[in-house]
Design an enzyme around this catalytic site. Structure first.
Site: not given
Ligand SMILES: CC(=O)SCCNC(=O)CCNC(=O)[C@H](O)C(C)(C)COP(=O)(O)OP(=O)(O)OC[C@H]1O[C@@H](n2cnc3c(N)ncnc32)[C@H](O)[C@@H]1OP(=O)(O)O
Ligand SMILES: O=CC(=O)O
Ligand SMILES: [Mg+2]
Length: 527
Positions: A161, A441
Site C-alpha cells: 500500500r 493508526d
Molecule cells: C485503518 C487501517 O488502515 S487498518 C491497517 C493499518 N493498521 C495495521 O495494519 C495494524 C497493524 N498492527 C500492528 O501494528 C500491531 O498489531 C499493533 C501495533 C496494533 C500491536 O502490536 P504489538 O504491540 O507488537 O502486539 P503484540 O505484542 O501482541 O504482538 C505479538 C507478536 O505479534 C506480532 N504482530 C502483531 N501485529 C502484527 C502484524 N500486524 N503483522 C505482523 N506481526 C504482527 C508482533 O510483531 C509480535 O511478534 P513477536 O512475538 O515476534 O515479538
Molecule cells: O485503511 C483503512 C481504513 O480503515 O482507513
Molecule cells: Mg485508511
C-alpha cells in the site's frame, strides 16, 4: 550517480540502492509526466469540498450514469488474486514483515500508509524489507531479544500500500519541488520487485488509499499503463485494490472500477478513513455530526449500506469486495481476550454475510477466529456469486444517513488521550500502536481529533448538557495530558515527543478551519 533529484541528506547504502541511476531516471520521468496533473486533481478536491461546505451533499454523478448502468466487466482476475479471504496488514519494519508473511493468512498488505509513520529511514528501509521479502528466505535477529526470525514455507501473497496522493516526500525534490510520496512508493516498489514477481508467475500488486474521485483512478491507470509500456510488460501486470475510504468515492465506485478496468482487482472498505471522511466532507453540515467514536460501528445504517453497496458494485463488475479492519487486538488477559475475540467474530460475520470476499486482520492472533468465518464459513475461494436484490435500494439518503448516539464527556476525554498518544507515537516514527486495547493508526486517530473539532464547530452539547467549546477542550486537554503523563511515566513523557504532540493537537483542534490531514502539519516535524 546522476543528479536528477535533490536529497535532503546524504544517501546511505540502502538509499543508494533505491535511488541508483536507472531508478532515478524512471522516477524522474514519472514525476515530470504525472505530478502536474496530480496537482490539478488535488486542487479539484478543494473545489468539491467548497461545494459541500456551501450546503451541497455528495451524490452520484448524472454525467456518468452510462458507466453505472452499462454492461461491462473488469479484466479477468489473475489466479493468485482470486483467493484473498484473510489479509493481515501492518507497517513495513523488518520483524513485522516476516511475522506477517508467516501468518496463517492468504495475503499481506504491507503498509507505507496509515500504519507507517513516513520517516525517511522508515520508508527507505521498508522498501529494502519488501525487496527481501519478494526475493524470499528473509531473516532478522531482534537486537533486544536475540530472537531470530525467518520467512517460512508458503508465505502470504504480498500487496504493497503506497502513500495517499496528498502526501509529499520532502526528502526528495525535483526542480525544487517535493515529489509525491505515492509516486516514490509506487515506482521504487515496482523497480525493485517486478522481475522477481514475474519470475514467480505473479504480478506487481498494490493497494491505493484515499481516492476521492474516478479522475484520480484514471490518473493511476495512466501511471500503470505508462510503466508497463516503459518496461515492455503485458497490460494488467500491475494490479490494484482501491480503498473506498472517502465519502465522495462511495458515489464513484463503478466509475473507479471502470477507469482502472485493466488493472483493478478489488475494492476495499477502509472503514476508519471512511468515517473520518464522513466527518470531514460534511463538516459544515450541523445535522450530520457524529456521536462518540465507540458507537460508530459497522452495523449503523450508513456504514452497513456502504459495505453492501461496495459488495454489489464489485460483484457486478467481476472484482472482489474486501472487508475492513476491526480495531480490536488480542489481550494477554484470557477473560478479556475471549470478549475481544467475540467482538471480532461478530464484526467479521457481518462482513461475510454482507457478501465480502475477504477481510483484514490487524494482528496474527486474530487469524484463527477470522478463518472460521471467512475460510470455513464460505464455499470456494470467494463470494463473487453474491448479488442481492435487497441491495438495489441503497441510495444517497441511506449512505449519508445521520448516525444516532450520544456525545459524552468520557468519549471526548478518550478522544483527547488517544489523539495525544497517537500523535506522539507517529512523531516518534511509529505509525501504529496499541492504545487502551485497540489498534490506533493514522485513520483512527483522525476520527478522534476531527470529532472534537466538529463538536466545537457546531457547538454540540455533551449528554450532560455541557456545550463543547474551545475553552472546554483546552481545559480537558490539560487534564487528560496529566492522565497520560501518569500512564506513560514522566521519563517516557520527556524522552518522547509528547509536548510536541500536545501543541500540535491543540493547534489543529482549535483552528477555525479543519486541517485536512493531521499528517500534513505532522510531517513538517518528522525526520
Ligand atoms: C485503518 C487501517 O488502515 S487498518 C491497517 C493499518 N493498521 C495495521 O495494519 C495494524 C497493524 N498492527 C500492528 O501494528 C500491531 O498489531 C499493533 C501495533 C496494533 C500491536 O502490536 P504489538 O504491540 O507488537 O502486539 P503484540 O505484542 O501482541 O504482538 C505479538 C507478536 O505479534 C506480532 N504482530 C502483531 N501485529 C502484527 C502484524 N500486524 N503483522 C505482523 N506481526 C504482527 C508482533 O510483531 C509480535 O511478534 P513477536 O512475538 O515476534 O515479538
Ligand atoms: O485503511 C483503512 C481504513 O480503515 O482507513
Ligand atoms: Mg485508511
Amino acid at each position: 550517480m546522476n543528479n536528477l533529484f535533490q536529497f535532503s541528506q546524504p544517501l546511505d547504502n540502502n538509499a543508494k540502492t533505491l535511488f541508483n541511476d536507472e531508478h532515478q531516471e524512471f522516477l524522474a520521468e514519472l514525476v515530470d509526466t504525472f505530478q502536474p496533473r496530480l496537482n490539478e486533481l488535488l486542487e479539484k478536491r478543494q473545489q468539491r469540498q467548497a461545494y459541500y461546505d456551501g450546503g451541497a451533499l455528495p451524490d452520484f454523478d448524472a454525467n456518468t450514469q452510462d458507466i453505472r448502468e452499462g454492461h461491462w466487466k473488469i479484466a479477468e482476475l489473475p489466479k493468485d488474486l482470486k483467493k484473498r479471504r484473510l489479509e493481515i496488514t501492518g507497517p513495513v519494519d523488518r520483524k513485522m514483515v516476516i511475522n506477517a508473511l508467516n501468518a496463517n493468512v492468504d495475503c499481506y498488505m504491507a503498509d507505507f500508509e496509515d500504519s507507517q509513520s513516513p520517516t525517511w529511514d522508515g520508508m527507505v528501509n521498508g522498501q529494502i524489507n519488501l525487496r527481501d521479502a519478494n526475493i524470499g528466505g528473509m531473516t532478522y535477529t531482534d537486537p533486544s531479544s536475540g530472537k531470530h526470525y525467518k520467512v517460512g514455507e508458503n508465505p502470504a501473497l504480498l500487496i504493497a500500500r503506497v502513500r495517499g496522493l496528498h502526501l509529499p516526500e520532502k526528502h526528495v525534490q525535483r526542480n525544487g519541488q517535493a515529489i509525491p510520496g505515492a509516486l516514490m512508493d509506487f515506482a521504487l516498489y515496482f523497480l525493485l520487485n517486478y522481475q522477481q514477481r514475474l519470475q514467480q508467475g505473479s504480478g506487481v500488486y498494490y493497494y491505493l488509499p484515499k481516492l476521492e474521485h474516478s479522475d484520480e483512478a484514471k490518473w493511476w491507470a495512466d501511471v500503470f499503463h505508462f510503466t508497463e509500456k516503459t518496461f515492455n510488460l503485458k497490460t494488467s501486470t500491475i494490479r490494484a485494490t482501491v480503498l473506498i475510504e472517502t465519502l465522495p468515492a462511495v458515489f464513484q465506485m463503478h466509475e473507479i472500477l471502470h477507469a482502472l478496468k485493466d488493472h483493478i482487482a478489488a475494492l476495499n472498505c477502509g472503514r476508519w478513513d471512511y468515517i473520518f471522511s464522513y466527518i470531514k466532507t460534511l463538516k459544515a453540515h450541523a445535522d450530520r455530526v457524529l456521536p462518540d467514536r465507540q458507537v460508530v460501528s459497522m452495523d449503523k445504517p450508513f456504514l452497513n449500506a456502504y459495505s453492501r453497496l461496495l459488495v454489489k458494485t464489485c460483484h457486478q463488475r467481476g472484482a472482489l469486495a474486501m472487508g475492513g479492519m476491526a480495531a480490536f487486538i488480542p489481550s494477554k488477559d484470557p477473560a478479556e481476550n475471549e470478549k475481544i475475540l467475540a467482538k471480532v467474530h461478530a464484526d467479521k460475520t457481518l462482513e461475510r454475510d454482507n457478501g465480502h470476499d475477504g477481510t483484514w486482520i490487524a494482528h496474527p492472533g486474530l487469524a484463527d477466529t477470522v478463518r472460521e468465518i471467512f475460510v470455513d464459513g464460505i464455499e470456494g475461494d470467494n463470494q463473487l456469486h453474491v448479488l442481492r436484490e435487497d441491495d438495489n435500494g441503497i441510495d444517497q439518503a441511506l449512505l449519508l444517513q445521520p448516525c444516532d448516539g450520544e456525545r459524552t464527556e468520557t468519549g471526548m476525554r478518550t478522544n483527547i488521550r488517544v489523539s495525544l498518544q497517537y500523535i506522539a507515537a507517529w512523531l516518534n516514527g511509529k505509525g501504529c500502536v496499541p492504545i487502551y486495547g485497540l489498534m490506533e493508526d493514522a485513520a483512527t486517530a483522525e476520527i478522534s481529533r476531527t470529532s472534537i473539532w466538529q463538536w466545537i464547530r457546531h457547538g454540540k452539547k455533551l449528554s450532560d448538557g455541557t456545550p463543547v467549546t474551545k475553552a472546554l477542550f483546552t481545559q480537558l486537554l490539560q487534564e487528560e495530558a496529566d492522565v497520560v503523563k501518569k500512564e506513560v511515566g514522566s521519563e517516557r513523557w520527556s524522552n518522547e515527543p509528547f509536548e510536541q504532540a500536545l501543541a500540535l493537537l491543540e493547534n489543529i483542534t482549535t483552528a477555525d478551519e479543519l486541517v485536512d490531514f493531521l499528517t500534513l502539519p505532522g510531517y513538517e516535524q518528522l525526520n
